[in-house]
Design an enzyme around this catalytic site. Structure first.
Site, PDB file in Angstrom:
ATOM      1  N   LYS A 225       0.902  -1.024  -0.146  1.00  0.00           N
ATOM      2  CA  LYS A 225      -0.217   0.049   0.139  1.00  0.00           C
ATOM      3  C   LYS A 225       1.040   1.153  -0.077  1.00  0.00           C
ATOM      4  CE  LYS A 225      -4.465  -2.042   1.082  1.00  0.00           C
ATOM      5  NZ  LYS A 225      -5.433  -2.137   2.032  1.00  0.00           N
ATOM      6  N   ARG A 259      -4.148  -9.949   4.671  1.00  0.00           N
ATOM      7  CA  ARG A 259      -4.322 -10.046   3.203  1.00  0.00           C
ATOM      8  C   ARG A 259      -3.140  -9.646   2.498  1.00  0.00           C
ATOM      9  NH1 ARG A 259      -6.360  -6.850  -0.485  1.00  0.00           N
ATOM     10  NH2 ARG A 259      -7.771  -7.533  -1.896  1.00  0.00           N
TER      11      ARG A 259
HETATM   12  N1  HH2 Z   1      -7.379  -3.672   0.528  1.00  0.00           N
HETATM   13  C1  HH2 Z   1      -7.789  -3.596  -0.786  1.00  0.00           C
HETATM   14  C2  HH2 Z   1      -9.119  -4.196  -1.382  1.00  0.00           C
HETATM   15  N2  HH2 Z   1      -9.610  -5.165  -0.391  1.00  0.00           N
HETATM   16  N3  HH2 Z   1     -10.294  -5.895   1.691  1.00  0.00           N
HETATM   17  C3  HH2 Z   1     -10.021  -5.850   2.966  1.00  0.00           C
HETATM   18  N4  HH2 Z   1     -10.697  -6.551   4.110  1.00  0.00           N
HETATM   19  N5  HH2 Z   1      -8.797  -5.193   3.584  1.00  0.00           N
HETATM   20  C4  HH2 Z   1      -8.105  -4.493   2.595  1.00  0.00           C
HETATM   21  O1  HH2 Z   1      -7.103  -3.914   3.354  1.00  0.00           O
HETATM   22  C5  HH2 Z   1      -8.337  -4.307   1.295  1.00  0.00           C
HETATM   23  C6  HH2 Z   1      -9.351  -5.208   0.885  1.00  0.00           C
HETATM   24  C7  HH2 Z   1      -6.785  -2.972  -1.780  1.00  0.00           C
HETATM   25  O2  HH2 Z   1      -5.878  -3.686  -2.238  1.00  0.00           O
HETATM   26  P1  HH2 Z   1      -5.761  -4.551  -3.739  1.00  0.00           P
HETATM   27  O3  HH2 Z   1      -6.834  -5.617  -3.751  1.00  0.00           O
HETATM   28  O4  HH2 Z   1      -4.437  -5.030  -3.726  1.00  0.00           O
HETATM   29  O5  HH2 Z   1      -5.901  -3.608  -4.726  1.00  0.00           O
HETATM   30  P2  HH2 Z   1      -7.375  -3.084  -5.582  1.00  0.00           P
HETATM   31  O6  HH2 Z   1      -8.299  -2.498  -4.574  1.00  0.00           O
HETATM   32  O7  HH2 Z   1      -6.698  -1.812  -6.590  1.00  0.00           O
HETATM   33  O8  HH2 Z   1      -7.729  -4.274  -6.397  1.00  0.00           O
END
Ligand code: HH2
Length: 282
Positions: A225, A259
């Site tokens: 992040k 995660r």
């Molecule tokens: N962070 C992201 C997405 N979903 N869900 C939970 N429970 N906690 C988190 O910290 C979280 C989440 C963002 O990360 P990522 O899926 O890698 O990116 P993107 O939203 O751009 O797909």
């Protein structure tokens, strides 16, 4: 506090070791891996790889929630995630989670074999989500987000970020229990990066004990992040050490689940963390 978290047929004994959610973004535009697993066959192969590396749950998402991102329609989100969930349900031996705040997407994902809904809106976006999860006997992640992804990083302010996040998580998780979601099927997540400054994120990781004291198992997502990039001056593909360090601190402060994108590396780091912390780690 119930010492077991249930997801699908799996029982996770809390406190024995740290458990890993492997991230599977079936999106063209996720902030760190957008486009890499957009093809369903590549997505399935990547999920299998993460399971082999030690993922305990696979979290499938079809809409990026990166700061500034535009929402996609439920129809498009389903087109992205449902074939992948259907294929994975037969092929991997770990529960599948659907990362969505849309009940329409969640319903079909649960029908096709997902066992958990990861709702980044913390049950705020879809009024019928909580009843759906309860009726299906599914598990639920209640995450805190201030605002919506498109604008959440525009000057986020809190009087006391820890108090506000804890109070929101308590309200929504208790609401889920009241609606019939089993208490041992709920995870709470402070939502690192979702409407928070660098300092807010650091404070939430430092004070994660306050989230843990709610009595629900704790999930946290720091993987790659932007607070890490901001502090180290590194791009999104160069944040592994920062991801490891922040996850280790989160585990020391009470996280039960993390995660992450880089399952192999995090599994190694947390195996050692768990050995030191608990005397066992496998
Ligand atoms: N962070 C992201 C997405 N979903 N869900 C939970 N429970 N906690 C988190 O910290 C979280 C989440 C963002 O990360 P990522 O899926 O890698 O990116 P993107 O939203 O751009 O797909």
């Amino acid at each position: 506090m119930s010492r077991t978290f249930r997801c699908g047929r799996r029982e996770f004994r809390l406190g024995e070791r740290t458990y890993i959610l492997g991230i599977l973004n079936v999106t063209p535009d996720s902030f760190s891996d957008g486009g890499r697993f957009f093809d369903p066959d590549l997505a399935v192969a990547h999920a299998k790889e993460m399971v082999a590396q030690g993922a305990d749950i696979i979290d499938v998402g079809g809409e990026s929630s990166r700061p500034g991102s535009e929402p996609v329609s439920a129809r498009e989100e389903k087109r992205r995630v449902l074939p992948v969930i259907e294929a994975l349900a037969d092929r991997v031996d770990v529960p599948i989670s659907i990362d969505t705040y849309k009940s329409e997407v969640a319903r079909e994902a649960l029908d096709r074999g997902a066992s958990m809904v990861n709702d980044i809106s913390g049950l705020k976006e879809s009024p019928d989500m909580v009843d759906l999860v309860a009726q299906q006997g599914a598990s639920l992640v209640v995450m805190h987000m201030r605002g919506r992804p498109k604008t959440m990083q525009k000057d986020p302010r809190y009087k006391d970020v820890v108090k506000e996040v804890v109070s929101f998580l308590k309200g929504q998780a208790d609401r889920a229990c009241g609606a019939g979601v089993s208490k041992d099927r709920i995870l709470v997540d402070p939502g690192i990066g979702f409407g928070k400054t660098v300092d807010h994120n650091l404070e939430l990781i430092r004070e994660l004990g306050a989230v843990r004291r709610l009595g629900y198992p704790v999930l946290i997502g720091t993987s790659r992040k932007s607070f890490i990039g901001h502090l180290l001056g590194t791009e999104v593909d160069d944040r592994l050490e920062g991801t490891i360090a922040s996850n280790v601190v989160a585990v020391l402060n009470g996280a039960d689940f993390v995660r992450v994108h880089d399952v192999r590396e995090i599994k190694r780091a947390l195996t050692i963390t768990d050995y030191v912390l608990r005397g066992k780690g496998r």
